[in-house]
Design an enzyme around this catalytic site. Structure first.
Site, mmCIF file in Angstrom:
data_model
loop_
_atom_site.group_PDB
_atom_site.id
_atom_site.type_symbol
_atom_site.label_atom_id
_atom_site.label_comp_id
_atom_site.label_asym_id
_atom_site.label_seq_id
_atom_site.Cartn_x
_atom_site.Cartn_y
_atom_site.Cartn_z
ATOM 1 N N LYS A 68 0.868 -1.273 0.085
ATOM 2 C CA LYS A 68 -0.074 -0.179 0.121
ATOM 3 C C LYS A 68 0.820 1.230 -0.059
ATOM 4 C CE LYS A 68 -4.553 0.592 0.311
ATOM 5 N NZ LYS A 68 -5.558 -0.199 -0.210
HETATM 6 N N1 GLU Z 1 -7.437 -0.064 -2.928
HETATM 7 C C1 GLU Z 1 -8.269 -1.053 -3.164
HETATM 8 C C2 GLU Z 1 -8.144 -2.001 -2.039
HETATM 9 O O1 GLU Z 1 -8.070 -1.739 -0.717
HETATM 10 C C3 GLU Z 1 -7.691 -1.656 -4.435
HETATM 11 C C4 GLU Z 1 -6.489 -2.559 -4.366
HETATM 12 C C5 GLU Z 1 -5.844 -3.017 -5.633
HETATM 13 O O2 GLU Z 1 -6.713 -3.286 -6.584
HETATM 14 O O3 GLU Z 1 -4.733 -3.395 -5.995
HETATM 15 O O4 GLU Z 1 -8.557 -3.380 -2.103
#
Ligand code: GLU
Length: 423
Positions: free
Chosen positions: A111
């Site tokens: 993240k």
């Molecule tokens: N930000 C989204 C989540 O928390 C998508 C993550 C992604 O598609 O890599 O799942």
């Protein structure tokens, strides 16, 4: 295994850790693997210089945490928000590892985030911020290393800049370095709706499990961004009655149900405040929307919304988490004691990363699927993940959240054992 202290309720990383501890303990995870999986693989803090429109040089703080690459490249969004912190990004990265494990897609977890208020930045400032952040991370990112995606405060345009900046650095157009891109740049059909669609699939399954009819089933949704607004739209079209909606500006409750496309037009086309939507309803705080009588409550905004102080107010039969970390560790027990059927975040909002996986596959193949194909495959993945979690919970006599963690941790630990530790 050490007994973890009670988490500070509002610290999301401690909340994530506490659940990991319980699940690891129940799995009887051996000490070494426990230590390995508990900590991120690596994390970085970036101080990002940006020339602002007024001629001043500003420096923003950003992060990228790579929690795991055991089952594949790191995967996870980039958040632009004023309250981003390293602990939050760590928690979100950890959740991505377990989320990809729950839906059984070949990714690890990662993240990123930048402390900023994207609503106060011009398009040019946002672009320069995104490009410099990406450039600083050029050696970390890559289709086989770490693949970002949108999260709160970012979207398709930011992903397009990430793709372009990375591509300029490596000297070749690399669409698979990031997901959630515009369709014209290698994005996937169905990605925009994917998280909301995944939420709806989980709600459909939960209703079937509890023997509740879908027609007229009352739903409240907190959050009207990519997840909440699309969940609301898809669910209303499928026969649910959306009686509560909320965004950062506040909440609105109408027991007759909202015409969701009209609310979307009001908020997104006319750019008006959601609580002022004409057509009636009782105004309330965004949080109170979650506590109205209904069959399904969907927190789809930010963390720490259902807490020890307010969990007793939830009146839903089903709590389906569209946000990451909306319920605190302390609130879990209260929600459980009320007999509420919980679809935990790492399952409930996993539709987004699942279609991100499809996008990555399509980019690498250079061959793009029809929307119906994407949606069918998403349905398959989400239904079997849901069934897997519920079966696991029943077999091991744990709640759905701990079952989801156990299932995911077990998958990652098995892969880790097969790989062995290069040490
Ligand atoms: N930000 C989204 C989540 O928390 C998508 C993550 C992604 O598609 O890599 O799942």
């Amino acid at each position: 295994m050490p007994q973890a202290p009670l988490p500070d309720e509002m610290n999301v990383y401690q909340n994530a850790e506490a659940r990991f501890e319980v699940a690891a303990q129940k799995l009887g995870l051996e000490q070494g693997l426990y230590r390995y999986l508990k900590y991120p693989k690596k994390e970085i803090t970036l101080y990002i210089p940006v020339g602002m429109d007024n001629g001043q040089l500003e420096v923003f703080t950003g992060y990228r945490v790579l929690h795991s690459t055991v089952r594949g490249p790191g995967k996870g969004g980039i958040r632009f928000a004023p309250d981003v912190s390293l602990d939050e990004v760590r928690a979100l990265a950890t959740w991505m590892t377990w989320k990809c494990g729950v839906v059984n897609i070949p990714f690890g977890g990662a993240k990123g985030g930048i402390i900023c208020d994207p609503r106060k930045l011009s398009k040019g400032e946002l672009e320069r911020l995104t490009r410099r952040y990406t450039a600083e991370l050029a050696d970390w990112l890559g289709p086989e290393r770490d693949v970002p995606a949108p999260d709160i405060g970012t979207g398709e345009q930011v992903m397009a800049w990430v793709m372009d900046t990375y591509s300029m650095h490596v000297g070749e157009a690399t669409t698979a370095v990031v997901t959630g891109k515009p369709i014209e740049l290698g994005g996937s059909r169905g990605r925009r709706e994917a998280t909301g669609r995944g939420v709806m699939i989980c709600c459909d399954k939960a209703l079937a499990k509890l023997g509740i009819k879908k027609e007229g089933c009352r739903v409240v949704i907190q959050g009207f961004g990519n997840v909440g607004s699309l969940a609301a739209q898809l669910m209303q079209a499928a026969g649910y009655k959306i009686i509560g909606l909320a965004d950062v500006g506040g909440g609105l409750y109408n027991e007759r149900g909202f015409d969701v496309p009209k609310v979307i037009d009001w908020v997104y086309t006319q750019k008006k405040p959601l609580p002022e939507f004409p057509g009636g309803g009782t105004k309330m705080s965004a949080r109170d929307v979650l506590f109205q009588p209904c069959e399904i409550a969907i927190p789809a905004a930010i963390e720490n919304q259902i807490t020890e102080q307010n969990a007793h107010q939830v009146q839903a039969r089903i709590l389906c988490e569209g946000a990451n970390g909306p319920t605190t560790w302390q609130a879990d027990a209260i929600v459980d004691s009320k007999g509420i059927f919980t679809v935990p975040d790492i399952l409930g909002n996993a539709g987004g990363v699942t279609v991100s996986y499809f996008e990555w596959v399509q980019d690498r193949q250079g061959f793009f699927w029809r929307e119906s194909e994407v949606n069918d495959r998403l349905l398959d993945v989400m239904e079997s993940a849901f069934d897997g979690v519920v079966r696991y919970a029943e077999a091991h006599k744990v709640n759905n959240r701990i079952a989801a963690y156990m299932l995911a941790i077990d998958r990652v630990a098995s892969a880790l054992k097969l790989r062995g530790i290069y040490a």
